[in-house]
Design a protein around this motif. Structure first.
Motif, PDB file in Angstrom:
ATOM      1  N   GLY A 113       0.806  -1.215   0.000  1.00  0.00           N
ATOM      2  CA  GLY A 113       0.000   0.000   0.000  1.00  0.00           C
ATOM      3  C   GLY A 113       0.835   1.258   0.000  1.00  0.00           C
ATOM      4  O   GLY A 113       2.072   1.210   0.081  1.00  0.00           O
ATOM      5  N   GLY A 122      -3.039   3.981   1.590  1.00  0.00           N
ATOM      6  CA  GLY A 122      -3.861   3.875   0.390  1.00  0.00           C
ATOM      7  C   GLY A 122      -3.697   2.529  -0.293  1.00  0.00           C
ATOM      8  O   GLY A 122      -2.623   1.936  -0.263  1.00  0.00           O
ATOM      9  N   THR A 123      -4.779   2.066  -0.911  1.00  0.00           N
ATOM     10  CA  THR A 123      -4.719   0.874  -1.740  1.00  0.00           C
ATOM     11  C   THR A 123      -4.547   1.252  -3.204  1.00  0.00           C
ATOM     12  O   THR A 123      -4.451   0.379  -4.070  1.00  0.00           O
ATOM     13  CB  THR A 123      -5.994   0.031  -1.570  1.00  0.00           C
ATOM     14  N   ALA A 124      -4.500   2.541  -3.481  1.00  0.00           N
ATOM     15  CA  ALA A 124      -4.273   3.072  -4.827  1.00  0.00           C
ATOM     16  C   ALA A 124      -3.682   4.472  -4.668  1.00  0.00           C
ATOM     17  O   ALA A 124      -3.650   5.029  -3.560  1.00  0.00           O
ATOM     18  CB  ALA A 124      -5.573   3.111  -5.627  1.00  0.00           C
ATOM     19  N   ASN A 125      -3.222   5.035  -5.773  1.00  0.00           N
ATOM     20  CA  ASN A 125      -2.587   6.358  -5.748  1.00  0.00           C
ATOM     21  C   ASN A 125      -3.155   7.201  -6.883  1.00  0.00           C
ATOM     22  O   ASN A 125      -2.741   7.071  -8.036  1.00  0.00           O
ATOM     23  CB  ASN A 125      -1.071   6.214  -5.902  1.00  0.00           C
ATOM     24  N   TYR A 126      -4.136   8.041  -6.552  1.00  0.00           N
ATOM     25  CA  TYR A 126      -4.823   8.848  -7.551  1.00  0.00           C
ATOM     26  C   TYR A 126      -4.601  10.337  -7.310  1.00  0.00           C
ATOM     27  O   TYR A 126      -4.415  10.786  -6.179  1.00  0.00           O
ATOM     28  CB  TYR A 126      -6.341   8.602  -7.501  1.00  0.00           C
ATOM     29  N   ASN A 231      -6.246   7.026  -0.613  1.00  0.00           N
ATOM     30  CA  ASN A 231      -6.009   6.673  -2.010  1.00  0.00           C
ATOM     31  C   ASN A 231      -5.779   7.895  -2.889  1.00  0.00           C
ATOM     32  O   ASN A 231      -5.524   7.761  -4.086  1.00  0.00           O
ATOM     33  CB  ASN A 231      -7.192   5.878  -2.567  1.00  0.00           C
ATOM     34  N   ARG A 299       4.528   1.984  -3.448  1.00  0.00           N
ATOM     35  CA  ARG A 299       3.936   0.968  -2.586  1.00  0.00           C
ATOM     36  C   ARG A 299       4.997   0.363  -1.672  1.00  0.00           C
ATOM     37  O   ARG A 299       6.158   0.236  -2.049  1.00  0.00           O
ATOM     38  CB  ARG A 299       3.283  -0.144  -3.416  1.00  0.00           C
ATOM     39  N   ASN A 457     -10.858   2.246   2.403  1.00  0.00           N
ATOM     40  CA  ASN A 457      -9.888   2.148   1.303  1.00  0.00           C
ATOM     41  C   ASN A 457     -10.083   0.905   0.446  1.00  0.00           C
ATOM     42  O   ASN A 457      -9.382   0.697  -0.542  1.00  0.00           O
ATOM     43  CB  ASN A 457      -8.442   2.252   1.813  1.00  0.00           C
ATOM     44  N   CYS A 474     -12.044   4.410  -4.702  1.00  0.00           N
ATOM     45  CA  CYS A 474     -11.944   3.246  -3.829  1.00  0.00           C
ATOM     46  C   CYS A 474     -12.324   1.983  -4.601  1.00  0.00           C
ATOM     47  O   CYS A 474     -13.434   1.912  -5.139  1.00  0.00           O
ATOM     48  CB  CYS A 474     -12.866   3.428  -2.619  1.00  0.00           C
TER      49      CYS A 474
END
Length: 547
Positions: A113, A122-126, A231, A299, A457, A474
């Motif tokens: 993460g 975060g489980t993503a990066n936006y 995220n 990550r 998340n 998400c």
């Protein structure tokens, strides 16, 4: 199918058909032998005893309705012979006793993460681009097209080829060939400029002005939650300049959340910038600098305690409370026991399950907040002639969820058995680890919008009938309640919990497999179907009545 029927609780006086039942069939269990009196479709209920008018209907060990006329043992339970009824609830001083699941297997499990400066993961990066008012929606769409095409995030629309073939006179003989390319083209690897950026996500909405001042405050609080979300690396905000949802309100809401750990947030006011060309050119130039900062995030291994699982259902059926929802409950309990958090939403779909939830609240104050929010919401619905009892949709009813209490007691299974450590009003951000309740409507998108705005998340979303709902920031993991749905709508389903109905897996085994999938999605190793199909749904709740 190992069993034809199921009785969910020893106190229940109705059973559930796991497959179609015919008149005359004998159904035996440890307590009863019942002769079926009507043809009963899978997912629907049948009487385990003779009912008289006024008798309580029990499922999940609690009241979910009452008989409106006599029903023979083995008779079908339908809207023609029952109606909505719930158990009266009360506060309690008893301490809740919980047996948490064994987490030895999960103790050292991690996901890849994005660790943020404030400790969230975060489980993503936006990068997020959003408007403060609907007047900016056209500019948002203009920016979206420009950025996604230039940066490699745009997707080919395979149906455009089908339409062009029809225009050119090739006819319907090429339709099938054209649509067969959908999955392939959606899954093509992006040629990205920023390798550590998972995407730029663009929000539009119809609020920000013309409503009440409270609407503007609520919208700004929701948008602040999205910007603060782990995220999201940073945001570009477009303001017209004269709307109710003023930039200063958003900034104040952000300050309340960020506590000295601000993200890059760029706010533009169109009325101060001159022509649209000057305005958009400036927005792009400054957003570009923000993207370079966001691309520095990478990550790293993170513990399960950093997961915040949103719990949601939509397009529910008579199997939801038996397979997929309890599997989510297992995941919720595992994550909470590991030090993480889960958020159970949709208050109209907790009607009838109140006592169990009240009993599980850690403090009387938490229980009182839950009761207050439930009763205020229920009263608002009653005032406009649309009470919680009207929550089940035609699809719900057709597939076995006859009353709101039947639907709710099954929906509450998503929250597992953990103690409740907090109750959140709409737009309130998660602060207490553990299981939290969040006041949202049952409306799928309004609810998932709220879950992300409160810090989830990852969202786990069960469905028995099928729905493509997703979220812009998400990941939404779609969990089917039955094998038939997974086969019929495989392009929107990520996980099949039908193995519980068929008897091939226990709820615990199914939930464990689901948590393994959660860790893959959280690590970016798997892109959920909703994201593949660009179902980036965002609808703020205006606090009017929406069930």
């Amino acid at each position: 199918m190992r069993n034809k029927t199921l009785v969910l609780h020893p106190h229940d006086n109705v059973g559930v058909a796991l497959t179609d039942l015919s008149i005359g069939e004998l159904i035996k269990d440890s307590e009863n032998t019942v002769k079926i009196q009507d043809d009963i479709s899978a997912k629907h209920k049948y009487a385990l005893k003779n009912f008289s008018a006024g008798d309580d209907i029990l499922m999940y060990g609690t009241i979910v309705g009452e008989a409106t006329r006599s029903i023979p043992a083995g008779g079908a339970i339908t809207l023609a012979n029952i109606r909505h009824k719930t158990h009266k609830y009360r506060t309690t001083s008893q301490t809740y006793s919980w047996n948490p699941p064994d987490i030895n297997y999960w103790k050292y499990k991690t996901f890849q993460g994005y660790l943020r400066e404030d400790g969230q993961v975060g489980t993503a990066n936006y990068w997020l681009v959003l408007p403060l008012v609907f007047c900016e929606n056209t500019n948002i769409k203009l920016l979206q097209e420009a950025f996604e095409n230039a940066l490699g995030f745009a997707k080919v629309n395979p149906y455009e080829r089908q339409i062009r073939n029809l225009i050119s006179g090739l006819g319907n003989d090429v339709v099938q060939k054209s649509t067969e390319t959908v999955t392939l083209e959606i899954n093509e690897k992006d040629n990205r400029v920023f390798e550590n950026l998972d995407g730029i996500r663009f929000l539009t909405h119809n609020g920000g002005c013309g409503g009440t001042r409270n609407d503007a405050e609520t919208l700004c609080a929701l948008l602040a939650g999205y910007i603060h979300h782990p995220n999201v690396a940073g945001a570009t905000v477009l303001s017209l300049g004269c709307q109710n949802a003023e930039a200063k309100i958003l900034e104040r809401k952000l300050q309340d959340l960020q506590k000295g750990n601000p993200k890059p947030v760029i706010i533009f006011d169109q009325q101060q910038e001159g022509t649209t060309d000057d305005y958009i050119t400036k927005v792009i130039a400054q957003t570009w600098e923000g993207l370079k900062v966001a691309n520095k995030s990478k990550r790293s291994p993170q513990p399960i305690s950093k997961l915040v699982i949103g719990l949601e259902c939509g397009g529910s059926d008579g199997f939801s409370g038996i397979s997929a929802n309890p599997a989510l409950g297992r995941v919720s309990d595992l994550v909470v026991t590991s030090g993480g958090s889960a958020i159970l939403s949709e208050f109209p779909e907790l009607c009838g399950a109140e006592q169990n939830l009240i009993d599980r609240c850690k403090t009387p104050e938490i229980a009182q907040k839950f009761i207050r929010l439930m009763e205020e919401y229920a009263a608002a619905a009653d005032r406009v002639g649309s009470g919680f009892d009207m929550n089940p949709s035609p699809g719900n009813i057709k597939d076995g969820l006859l009353t709101d209490a039947i639907k709710s007691c099954g929906a509450a299974k998503k929250g597992g058995t953990a103690p409740i450590s907090g109750v959140l009003d709409y737009t309130e951000y998660l602060t207490s680890p553990g299981l939290n309740l969040l006041c949202t409507p049952g409306n799928d998108v309004e609810s998932t919008t709220g879950l992300a705005g409160s810090g989830a998340n990852i969202i786990l979303f069960t469905t028995g009938l099928g729905t493509p709902t997703g979220n812009p920031i998400c990941p939404v993991i779609k969990v089917a309640t039955n094998h038939k749905l997974t086969s019929r709508m495989s392009d929107i389903i990520d996980f099949d919990a039908g193995s519980v109905i068929s008897g091939d897996q226990t709820i615990e085994e199914c939930g464990d497999d689901l948590l393994e999938l959660v860790l893959k999605v959280a690590s970016g190793e798997m892109i959920v179907k909703a994201d593949q199909k660009r179902n980036f749904d965002f609808i703020p709740w205006k606090r009017g009545v929406s069930l």
